[in-house]
Scaffold this motif. Structure first.
Motif, PDB file in Angstrom:
ATOM      1  N   ARG A   1       0.815  -1.209   0.000  1.00  0.00           N
ATOM      2  CA  ARG A   1       0.000   0.000   0.000  1.00  0.00           C
ATOM      3  C   ARG A   1       0.852   1.264   0.000  1.00  0.00           C
ATOM      4  NH1 ARG A   1      -3.958   1.246   4.143  1.00  0.00           N
ATOM      5  NH2 ARG A   1      -4.590   2.758   2.580  1.00  0.00           N
ATOM      6  N   GLY A   2       2.079   1.159   0.528  1.00  0.00           N
ATOM      7  CA  GLY A   2       2.940   2.332   0.574  1.00  0.00           C
ATOM      8  C   GLY A   2       2.607   3.278   1.708  1.00  0.00           C
ATOM      9  N   VAL A   3       1.656   2.902   2.545  1.00  0.00           N
ATOM     10  CA  VAL A   3       1.343   3.700   3.734  1.00  0.00           C
ATOM     11  C   VAL A   3       1.147   2.742   4.902  1.00  0.00           C
ATOM     12  CG1 VAL A   3       0.278   5.699   2.622  1.00  0.00           C
ATOM     13  CG2 VAL A   3      -1.097   3.682   3.106  1.00  0.00           C
ATOM     14  N   SER A   4       1.269   3.273   6.108  1.00  0.00           N
ATOM     15  CA  SER A   4       1.079   2.391   7.250  1.00  0.00           C
ATOM     16  C   SER A   4      -0.418   2.128   7.430  1.00  0.00           C
ATOM     17  CB  SER A   4       1.669   3.020   8.507  1.00  0.00           C
ATOM     18  OG  SER A   4       0.966   4.197   8.815  1.00  0.00           O
ATOM     19  N   THR A   5      -0.700   0.963   7.973  1.00  0.00           N
ATOM     20  CA  THR A   5      -2.085   0.538   8.110  1.00  0.00           C
ATOM     21  C   THR A   5      -2.616   0.915   9.477  1.00  0.00           C
ATOM     22  OG1 THR A   5      -1.633  -1.311   6.669  1.00  0.00           O
ATOM     23  CG2 THR A   5      -3.617  -1.458   7.985  1.00  0.00           C
ATOM     24  N   ASP A   6      -3.718   1.596   9.481  1.00  0.00           N
ATOM     25  CA  ASP A   6      -4.384   1.925  10.730  1.00  0.00           C
ATOM     26  C   ASP A   6      -4.735   0.616  11.429  1.00  0.00           C
ATOM     27  OD1 ASP A   6      -6.597   2.460  12.557  1.00  0.00           O
ATOM     28  OD2 ASP A   6      -6.504   4.492  11.723  1.00  0.00           O
ATOM     29  N   ARG A   7      -4.444   0.545  12.729  1.00  0.00           N
ATOM     30  CA  ARG A   7      -4.679  -0.732  13.415  1.00  0.00           C
ATOM     31  C   ARG A   7      -6.158  -1.105  13.418  1.00  0.00           C
ATOM     32  NH1 ARG A   7      -2.422  -1.264  18.672  1.00  0.00           N
ATOM     33  NH2 ARG A   7      -0.719  -0.002  17.909  1.00  0.00           N
ATOM     34  N   ASN A   8      -7.008  -0.083  13.300  1.00  0.00           N
ATOM     35  CA  ASN A   8      -8.441  -0.385  13.320  1.00  0.00           C
ATOM     36  C   ASN A   8      -8.913  -1.064  12.034  1.00  0.00           C
ATOM     37  OD1 ASN A   8      -8.872   0.719  15.852  1.00  0.00           O
ATOM     38  ND2 ASN A   8      -8.958   2.790  14.973  1.00  0.00           N
ATOM     39  N   THR A   9      -8.171  -0.810  10.957  1.00  0.00           N
ATOM     40  CA  THR A   9      -8.603  -1.383   9.683  1.00  0.00           C
ATOM     41  C   THR A   9      -8.618  -2.900   9.731  1.00  0.00           C
ATOM     42  OG1 THR A   9      -7.640   0.522   8.582  1.00  0.00           O
ATOM     43  CG2 THR A   9      -8.160  -1.362   7.214  1.00  0.00           C
ATOM     44  N   LEU A  10      -7.535  -3.473  10.232  1.00  0.00           N
ATOM     45  CA  LEU A  10      -7.474  -4.929  10.317  1.00  0.00           C
ATOM     46  C   LEU A  10      -8.514  -5.460  11.301  1.00  0.00           C
ATOM     47  CD1 LEU A  10      -3.667  -5.698  10.174  1.00  0.00           C
ATOM     48  CD2 LEU A  10      -5.443  -6.738   8.769  1.00  0.00           C
ATOM     49  N   ALA A  11      -8.666  -4.744  12.428  1.00  0.00           N
ATOM     50  CA  ALA A  11      -9.653  -5.168  13.426  1.00  0.00           C
ATOM     51  C   ALA A  11     -11.042  -5.178  12.804  1.00  0.00           C
ATOM     52  CB  ALA A  11      -9.608  -4.240  14.632  1.00  0.00           C
ATOM     53  N   LEU A  12     -11.315  -4.132  12.021  1.00  0.00           N
ATOM     54  CA  LEU A  12     -12.624  -4.005  11.378  1.00  0.00           C
ATOM     55  C   LEU A  12     -12.869  -5.156  10.401  1.00  0.00           C
ATOM     56  CD1 LEU A  12     -14.042  -0.738   9.995  1.00  0.00           C
ATOM     57  CD2 LEU A  12     -13.858  -2.665   8.452  1.00  0.00           C
ATOM     58  N   LEU A  13     -11.843  -5.473   9.622  1.00  0.00           N
ATOM     59  CA  LEU A  13     -12.001  -6.543   8.630  1.00  0.00           C
ATOM     60  C   LEU A  13     -12.199  -7.893   9.309  1.00  0.00           C
ATOM     61  CD1 LEU A  13      -9.325  -5.426   6.012  1.00  0.00           C
ATOM     62  CD2 LEU A  13     -11.816  -5.361   5.752  1.00  0.00           C
ATOM     63  N   MET A  14     -11.557  -8.056  10.475  1.00  0.00           N
ATOM     64  CA  MET A  14     -11.736  -9.318  11.201  1.00  0.00           C
ATOM     65  C   MET A  14     -13.122  -9.347  11.831  1.00  0.00           C
ATOM     66  SD  MET A  14      -8.125 -10.599  12.655  1.00  0.00           S
ATOM     67  CE  MET A  14      -7.507  -9.192  13.515  1.00  0.00           C
ATOM     68  N   GLU A  15     -13.564  -8.182  12.320  1.00  0.00           N
ATOM     69  CA  GLU A  15     -14.886  -8.117  12.924  1.00  0.00           C
ATOM     70  C   GLU A  15     -15.970  -8.391  11.887  1.00  0.00           C
ATOM     71  OE1 GLU A  15     -14.712  -5.128  16.149  1.00  0.00           O
ATOM     72  OE2 GLU A  15     -16.576  -4.485  15.191  1.00  0.00           O
ATOM     73  N   ALA A  16     -15.739  -7.905  10.667  1.00  0.00           N
ATOM     74  CA  ALA A  16     -16.697  -8.154   9.588  1.00  0.00           C
ATOM     75  C   ALA A  16     -16.712  -9.638   9.209  1.00  0.00           C
ATOM     76  CB  ALA A  16     -16.355  -7.312   8.365  1.00  0.00           C
ATOM     77  N   GLY A  17     -15.709 -10.358   9.685  1.00  0.00           N
ATOM     78  CA  GLY A  17     -15.673 -11.794   9.417  1.00  0.00           C
ATOM     79  C   GLY A  17     -15.023 -12.154   8.096  1.00  0.00           C
ATOM     80  N   TRP A  18     -14.331 -11.195   7.468  1.00  0.00           N
ATOM     81  CA  TRP A  18     -13.748 -11.447   6.151  1.00  0.00           C
ATOM     82  C   TRP A  18     -12.268 -11.821   6.212  1.00  0.00           C
ATOM     83  CZ3 TRP A  18     -16.343  -6.487   3.800  1.00  0.00           C
ATOM     84  CH2 TRP A  18     -17.699  -6.763   3.591  1.00  0.00           C
ATOM     85  N   VAL A  19     -11.634 -11.409   7.303  1.00  0.00           N
ATOM     86  CA  VAL A  19     -10.195 -11.642   7.428  1.00  0.00           C
ATOM     87  C   VAL A  19      -9.945 -12.396   8.724  1.00  0.00           C
ATOM     88  CG1 VAL A  19      -8.027 -10.437   7.958  1.00  0.00           C
ATOM     89  CG2 VAL A  19      -9.413  -9.704   6.013  1.00  0.00           C
ATOM     90  N   ARG A  20      -8.956 -13.295   8.681  1.00  0.00           N
ATOM     91  CA  ARG A  20      -8.605 -14.033   9.894  1.00  0.00           C
ATOM     92  C   ARG A  20      -7.090 -14.113  10.023  1.00  0.00           C
ATOM     93  NH1 ARG A  20      -7.260 -19.586   8.705  1.00  0.00           N
ATOM     94  NH2 ARG A  20      -7.269 -19.824   6.449  1.00  0.00           N
ATOM     95  N   MET A  21      -6.667 -14.352  11.243  1.00  0.00           N
ATOM     96  CA  MET A  21      -5.259 -14.640  11.452  1.00  0.00           C
ATOM     97  C   MET A  21      -5.059 -16.102  11.086  1.00  0.00           C
ATOM     98  SD  MET A  21      -4.229 -12.707  14.926  1.00  0.00           S
ATOM     99  CE  MET A  21      -5.665 -12.979  15.916  1.00  0.00           C
ATOM    100  N   ARG A  22      -4.061 -16.354  10.255  1.00  0.00           N
ATOM    101  CA  ARG A  22      -3.835 -17.726   9.806  1.00  0.00           C
ATOM    102  C   ARG A  22      -2.796 -18.455  10.650  1.00  0.00           C
ATOM    103  NH1 ARG A  22      -4.300 -19.481   4.612  1.00  0.00           N
ATOM    104  NH2 ARG A  22      -2.290 -20.441   4.974  1.00  0.00           N
ATOM    105  N   GLY A  23      -1.707 -17.746  10.927  1.00  0.00           N
ATOM    106  CA  GLY A  23      -0.602 -18.373  11.643  1.00  0.00           C
ATOM    107  C   GLY A  23       0.497 -17.343  11.848  1.00  0.00           C
ATOM    108  N   ARG A  24       1.720 -17.866  11.970  1.00  0.00           N
ATOM    109  CA  ARG A  24       2.841 -16.946  12.110  1.00  0.00           C
ATOM    110  C   ARG A  24       3.910 -17.310  11.095  1.00  0.00           C
ATOM    111  NH1 ARG A  24       3.335 -13.706  16.386  1.00  0.00           N
ATOM    112  NH2 ARG A  24       1.613 -13.750  17.891  1.00  0.00           N
ATOM    113  N   ARG A  25       4.505 -16.294  10.495  1.00  0.00           N
ATOM    114  CA  ARG A  25       5.552 -16.516   9.507  1.00  0.00           C
ATOM    115  C   ARG A  25       6.822 -16.962  10.206  1.00  0.00           C
ATOM    116  NH1 ARG A  25       6.099 -13.612   4.848  1.00  0.00           N
ATOM    117  NH2 ARG A  25       3.909 -14.124   4.528  1.00  0.00           N
TER     118      ARG A  25
END
Lengths: 242, 226, 226
Positions: free
Chosen positions: B118-142
């Motif tokens: 994206r070239g910009v830092s990601t607002d921490r709420n964005t990921l939280a929001l996407l997880m809350e919407a049920g579209w994104v999940r944590m898969r594991g650890r690299r």
């Protein structure tokens, strides 16, 4: 590359228009007459203009082939499609395009939302139990991704300027190279000096090929290919009066 | 006389239909004078509106008078259906859409990788929001230093966007073909094929305490005591 | 028994009022499943909707089905009264219109098939424009070598053009009967078939099931590995 030929949208559109001028049902149309009209039309346009889009020339070459298949009876061991079969295919494509055009206008004449039919002008917000609070469509998603990826590269990227060989150029060069040679020479050998830049290969080959078809049609050169995807040989036509 | 009555009734019905359509389609309440022009000669707009209001009185939608204007409104006793504002469905914000699309294509991907694309830092709420919407999940650890959390999409994501599998996401040529990417792109631009399996070879399963609370969203990977 | 009937009718009336209110309130078509939660236990949303549509059929506002969803819309015959002066939307260009109708009648269809029918390459913005208008969507991928993306129409397309379902497309049966919706030459033309691969224009039929183990896949086994 898209060159407008008198406002037509491609060779099929032009053929359909010529067919309509025969003022008969498409089922009863003479494909041979149509092919002749098309070839004559393209010839007229070419006399007036410098260049016609390759699409139209490819169709012209195909119709010239169709014409020859229709006029010469099929040999027994000829496994090429018969002229009648090719003509039927063309007729089918014309009918299908015309049907789709008619369907489009029927669709537009329906009572359309916001033109003749209206939704509630003052919708009241209601609470509908949906699974999602957020709205986004696949298109939104793909557009966001594409825009983002493009934005990323715009900073350190200057657009590649691609050289395009015009058909006229290709034709001039081909005629100059072939000159008076009656020997079969692969097209790529003639074009070797132009094929060194990888970015230009496609346009050089495509334009040269389209132009060579036109030169064959005019009886100026002969073209031969002995196997599928094999090299394309060309020479000056013996019948060329030049 | 009977014929006359029948004709009268027919004209009145037609006028009532016209009033219904006008009032339904209008964004604003309408005055009788606004509508008179659409009715037949000699029609009494006031009387017709009163008749219409009478007919709709027992329905789920009523014709109500607001000052000297008229409008259709949901019946008062069905007001519970009306939405409270905070439940409104909202379009996903642009940063959220971008983040989601990058996760979809580049999964499994880490927060740092998303920011790189994206070239910009990601607002921490964005990921939280996407997880809350049920579209994104944590898969594991690299399996790299810092062991950053990897993100991917969920089945609900496929469901919402009408995809049968991640392989249905269009590739480079198709994005171009659909007019979403311009034709003038450097040949170095590539679009990854999303990884559709359980865990990739460079991924570890999530730690047992990863799933409680949003600690993983913290910026500093050094916080992780491994 | 009589009491039971009366109670039954009362429950149905209440449910009809709720549906009326929900559907009147929304500008967009609603699915029965969107509304079911508001109806009493054991209510048959489909049957109630059909009854409501029947009641509103003669009115100035009709309840219409759009795909799997329902919406109130002004009656077709009153359009001339309501015609609004300015439309924000620009009229579609001829190529866009043609592309839209090819997608509607041939769906699921690929970009290559659209170009085959039109006999000309598609401007890269045309598909993007139709998708942006919300009438066309990417459906999935064709199960053929290269797995090209398939396009189809949306519910918003049905809504805009006043179609209950794709089966209502004007002239659909006639076109099907004439073989004009197939990629192949119809047998009615009495041409000796087949002409194997001699013409590149001859494409696969649209039904993906037809292609399972079809000749096209076998012709070129090299393409099978993807």
């Amino acid at each position: 590359m898209y060159v407008d030929v008198d406002g037509y949208e491609g060779p099929l559109d032009l053929l359909l228009d010529l067919a309509r001028r025969q003022k008969v049902d498409l089922a009863a149309i003479s494909i041979l007459a149509l092919a002749e009209q098309y070839l004559a039309f393209i010839e007229t346009v070419r006399e007036q203009r410098i260049e016609v889009a390759a699409d139209y020339l490819v169709m012209a070459a195909w119709l010239a082939y169709l014409k020859s298949r229709l006029m010469v009876p099929q040999a027994p061991n000829d496994d090429e499609p018969s002229g009648e079969m090719l003509a039927a295919m063309l007729q089918f494509r014309l009918k299908r395009l015309e049907a789709m055009r008619r369907a489009a206008s029927q669709l537009m004449n329906r009572p359309r939302l916001d033109f003749q039919v209206y939704a509630r002008g003052a919708p009241e917000p209601i609470e509908i139990a949906r699974n999602n609070i957020w709205e986004a469509s696949l298109f939104d998603l793909l557009k966001a991704y594409a825009t983002n990826r493009e934005r990323g590269i715009s900073t350190d990227y200057s657009p590649l300027l691609r050289t395009v060989w015009s058909l006229q150029d290709a034709r001039d060069i081909l005629q100059r190279l072939i000159g008076d040679s009656f020997d079969w020479v692969p097209m790529d050998s003639y074009l070797a000096q132009y094929l060194t830049t990888p970015g230009e290969r496609a346009t050089v080959r495509a334009s040269s090929f389209a132009s060579s078809l036109e030169l064959v049609r005019q009886g100026k050169i002969d073209l031969r290919q002995t196997e599928v995807f094999g090299p394309l040989f060309m020479r000056r036509s013996k019948s060329d009066p030049r | 006389m009977n014929d006359n009555d029948a004709e009268h009734a027919e004209v009145a019905e037609r006028n009532l239909r016209i009033l219904e359509a006008l009032l339904f389609a209008s964004a604003e309440p309408l005055a009788p004078s606004d509508m008179a022009a659409y009715l037949g000669q000699g029609a009494n707009a006031e009387a017709l509106l009163a008749e219409l209001a009478r007919r709709y009185a027992p329905r789920g939608v009523n014709l109500v008078r607001r000052g000297d204007k008229w409008a259709f409104r949901t019946a008062d006793d069905l007001g519970f259906l009306l939405r409270r504002e905070q439940h409104a469905t909202r379009p996903l914000s642009r940063p959220a859409l971008e983040t989601l699309s990058i996760i979809a294509y580049h999964q499994p991907t880490t927060r740092a990788e998303i920011e790189e694309v994206r070239g910009v830092s990601t607002d921490r709420n964005t990921l939280a929001l996407l997880m809350e919407a049920g579209w994104v999940r944590m898969r594991g650890r690299r399996r790299t230093p810092g062991r950053p959390v990897t993100y991917g999409t969920t089945d609900a994501f496929l469901d919402h966007f009408g995809l049968e599998s991640l392989g249905d996401l269009p590739g480079l040529e198709e994005l171009k073909g659909a007019g979403l990417l311009s034709g003038r792109l450097p040949s170095t631009l590539q679009i990854p094929l999303p990884f559709d399996g359980a865990l990739r070879e460079d991924e570890d399963p999530l730690d047992p305490d990863d799933l409680d609370g949003g600690r993983d969203l913290e910026d500093d990977p050094g916080n992780r005591a491994d």
